[in-house]
Scaffold this motif. Sequence first.
Motif, mmCIF file in Angstrom:
data_model
loop_
_atom_site.group_PDB
_atom_site.id
_atom_site.type_symbol
_atom_site.label_atom_id
_atom_site.label_comp_id
_atom_site.label_asym_id
_atom_site.label_seq_id
_atom_site.Cartn_x
_atom_site.Cartn_y
_atom_site.Cartn_z
ATOM 1 N N LYS A 197 0.950 -1.438 0.167
ATOM 2 C CA LYS A 197 0.252 -0.130 -0.059
ATOM 3 C C LYS A 197 1.117 0.426 0.056
ATOM 4 C CE LYS A 197 -3.692 -2.587 3.178
ATOM 5 N NZ LYS A 197 -2.900 -3.513 3.761
ATOM 6 N N HIS A 198 0.628 1.647 -0.871
ATOM 7 C CA HIS A 198 0.965 3.393 -0.867
ATOM 8 C C HIS A 198 0.164 4.588 -0.419
ATOM 9 C CE1 HIS A 198 4.107 1.286 -2.816
ATOM 10 N NE2 HIS A 198 4.863 1.690 -1.426
ATOM 11 N N ASP A 199 1.265 5.495 -0.315
ATOM 12 C CA ASP A 199 0.054 7.116 -0.510
ATOM 13 C C ASP A 199 -0.303 7.427 -1.645
ATOM 14 O OD1 ASP A 199 -0.881 9.884 1.285
ATOM 15 O OD2 ASP A 199 0.672 10.269 -0.554
ATOM 16 N N LEU A 200 -1.923 7.602 -1.398
ATOM 17 C CA LEU A 200 -3.035 7.731 -3.009
ATOM 18 C C LEU A 200 -2.072 9.287 -3.452
ATOM 19 C CD1 LEU A 200 -5.273 6.575 -4.658
ATOM 20 C CD2 LEU A 200 -6.527 8.534 -3.346
ATOM 21 N N TYR A 201 -1.904 10.120 -2.416
ATOM 22 C CA TYR A 201 -1.375 11.185 -3.435
ATOM 23 C C TYR A 201 0.396 11.567 -3.520
ATOM 24 C CZ TYR A 201 -5.930 13.009 -0.867
ATOM 25 O OH TYR A 201 -7.171 13.137 -1.340
ATOM 26 N N LEU A 202 1.042 10.108 -2.909
ATOM 27 C CA LEU A 202 2.257 10.349 -4.152
ATOM 28 C C LEU A 202 2.576 9.987 -4.715
ATOM 29 C CD1 LEU A 202 5.417 10.483 -3.239
ATOM 30 C CD2 LEU A 202 5.165 7.745 -1.913
ATOM 31 N N CYS A 203 1.584 8.613 -5.216
ATOM 32 C CA CYS A 203 1.426 7.890 -6.144
ATOM 33 C C CYS A 203 0.882 9.012 -7.993
ATOM 34 C CB CYS A 203 0.197 6.729 -5.766
ATOM 35 S SG CYS A 203 0.832 5.938 -5.217
ATOM 36 N N HIS A 204 -0.427 10.181 -7.465
ATOM 37 C CA HIS A 204 -0.519 10.318 -8.031
ATOM 38 C C HIS A 204 1.336 11.064 -9.055
ATOM 39 C CE1 HIS A 204 -2.814 14.403 -9.191
ATOM 40 N NE2 HIS A 204 -3.669 13.493 -10.232
ATOM 41 N N LYS A 205 1.671 11.753 -7.508
ATOM 42 C CA LYS A 205 2.470 13.244 -8.178
ATOM 43 C C LYS A 205 3.639 12.689 -8.318
ATOM 44 C CE LYS A 205 4.888 14.513 -4.184
ATOM 45 N NZ LYS A 205 5.326 15.265 -2.662
ATOM 46 N N MET A 206 3.454 10.916 -8.279
ATOM 47 C CA MET A 206 4.921 10.375 -9.273
ATOM 48 C C MET A 206 4.166 10.126 -10.674
ATOM 49 S SD MET A 206 6.432 8.756 -6.503
ATOM 50 C CE MET A 206 8.036 8.537 -7.624
#
Length: 551
Positions: A221-230
Motif C-alpha cells: 500500500k502507498h499513499d494515494l497522493y504520492l502515487c498521483h504526484k509520481m
Amino acid sequence: MSFRNFQVPYTIDDRYTKRVAYFSMEYAVQQPLKIYSGGLGFLAGSHMRSAYELRQNLIGIGILWKYGYYDQARNQDQTLQVTWMEKLYSFLEDTGIKFQILIHDAPVWVKAYYLNPATFNTAPMFLLSTDLPENDYVSQTICHRLYDANVATKVAQFILLGVGGAKLVDELGFKPDVYHLNEAHGLSAAFYLLNKFKNIETLRKHLVFTTHTPEEAGNEKHDLYLCHKMSYFCGLSIDEVRKITGIYDDQFNHSLVALRFARIANGVSKLHGEVSRAMWSKYDNICPIISITNAQNWRFWADKQLYRAMEEGNDVVFDDRKKYLKKRAFDIVADQTGKLLDPDVLTIVWARRFAGYKRADFLVQDKERFERMMSNNIHPVQIVWAGKPYPLDYAAISTFNSLVQLSKNYKNVAVLIGYELALSKRLKQGADIWLNNPRVPREASGTSGMTAAMNGAVNFSTDDGWIPEFIDQGHNGFVVPKADYQNMHVLEQDKYDLDTMYDMLEKEIIPMYYESKDTWRQIMKNGMRDVRFQFDSNRMASEYYELMYKS
C-alpha cells in the motif's frame, strides 16, 4: 535482429497460441543473472523455463537491477554484511529500443535489453533499465536496487515495471491478448492500458493477476497522493482514480485494485486460494480468485542420475549418488565455515529467505532439546542454515547473526551466505531433511520443498502452502498435524509446533534414518515420484493457459 513487430523466435505449440506478456519484479532463471530476491523470483524463473519447454507464445517483462538484490557477505566476526556490487551481463542483447515514461511529471528514458531464449532456455525476456546517461542521477537509480527501501523509489520502480513494460510491449508491436501481473508490482500497466483501451471493460478482458501474499497487511500500500504526484495513474485525476478503483481512503492498495481490474486472479496453492477468497471477500467488485499451485522446473532442478538410479531400482547406485551429492554440498560448507560435515550423518537444512513468519531459528528456541539432539552420538545430526534477510530487516538480520554465533559452539552446525540459485541447488542435493516451519497459514506456497524433493531430500514441514497437497504422512515426507490455530494465541501456536516437531524428530524421523534405511530410502523415492509431475512447472504453465488466459 529487429525487435519491431516482435515474434517469439520458435514454433508455437497450437495449445498455447495466445500472446501473453508476463510482468514480474524479479526472475531467477540462472545463477549469473542476479535479478531476484527469493521465492517470487524462483517461481517466475521456472515459469519462463516451462514456457520455453512448452513452446508458449509468452514473453517476460522485468527490470535489469544494476546491483541486484544485494550481495551477502560477512563481517570480520562472520556476521552478515550487506554489500552492493555492480552487475555486468555480456549475454544480454541491446534491443536498440529507447523510450520515455513520465515519473514525477518528468520524462525518464528507459532502455530495453533482451535475454535470448537460447541463452538459458527461457521464454524471450525483456529487461528495462533507467541507468542511462540521458537521465539525471535520481532517475538512474530507479533500477539500481531490487525492492529499494525508499518509498518514492519503490513507487518509481513499480511505474518502470508497469508503465514501462506496457509501453515496451507497444514498442515491440507484440500485441498481447493477455497481460499477466505476477504480484501487483506492475499494476501501473493497467492505467497505461486504460488510456489505450479507453474503458475498464476492455482492460478487464486483457488483465489477469497472480497474488502471492496470504495476509492483507503484507500487500503493498502507498499513499494515494504520492502515487498521483509520481505519475503512477498516467494522467488521471485523484477523483477519477477514486471513481474507477473504489479506493476512497488515502492508501492505494495495489493488490485490491489489481483484483478489481483483472478478469480473473489466482492464489498459488489450494490453501492460499481459500485464504485469499476469505481475505478479500469483504471487498466489493473483486474478480474470481482460483488456485494454480506453484511449481518448479523439473528439468532445471532435478538430479537426473538420482532419478535414473531410482527408475532402474538400483539402490546401491541411488545411495552412492546421494552420498556424492552430500559430499559436494559439504565442500561449500567447509569452504565457507571451516566445518567438515559427514555425508553419513543425517543432515537437516533450513534455507530460504529470512522472514519472521518463516521462523528460521525455530529449533533453537528449545535450548534443552536442541542441545540434546546436537550432542547425540548414537543418532548424530548436522544442521545447515542459509538465506538472505531483506537488507533493512534488522530483526531478520539479528536472527541470522544469532545463528552464526550459535554455530561457533558446534562442529555440526553451519550458517552459509550467498543463498542464490547455485547454492540453493547444492543444499537441496546435500539435505536429508528439508525443514520448513512457517507459521500457518502465512506461507502462500513455499516452493523450496518441491526442488528439495527433486533431489532426494525428505520434506519435514508445518502444514502450510503447497504441503497439504503433497505430503502423505510418513509415505513421502513428514508434516506437523494442524492444531486449531485460529483459536490459539501465537505463542501457543509456536509452542505446539515446536513440541510436535521435536517429538517427531526424536521418536520417528531421526531413528528411522539410522535404523530403517530401506524405509527412509523409500520415502525419498516416493517424494521424488510424487513431486515430479504434479509440481513440475510445465503443469503450472499449462494451467495458466487453460484456466487464466482463456477468454
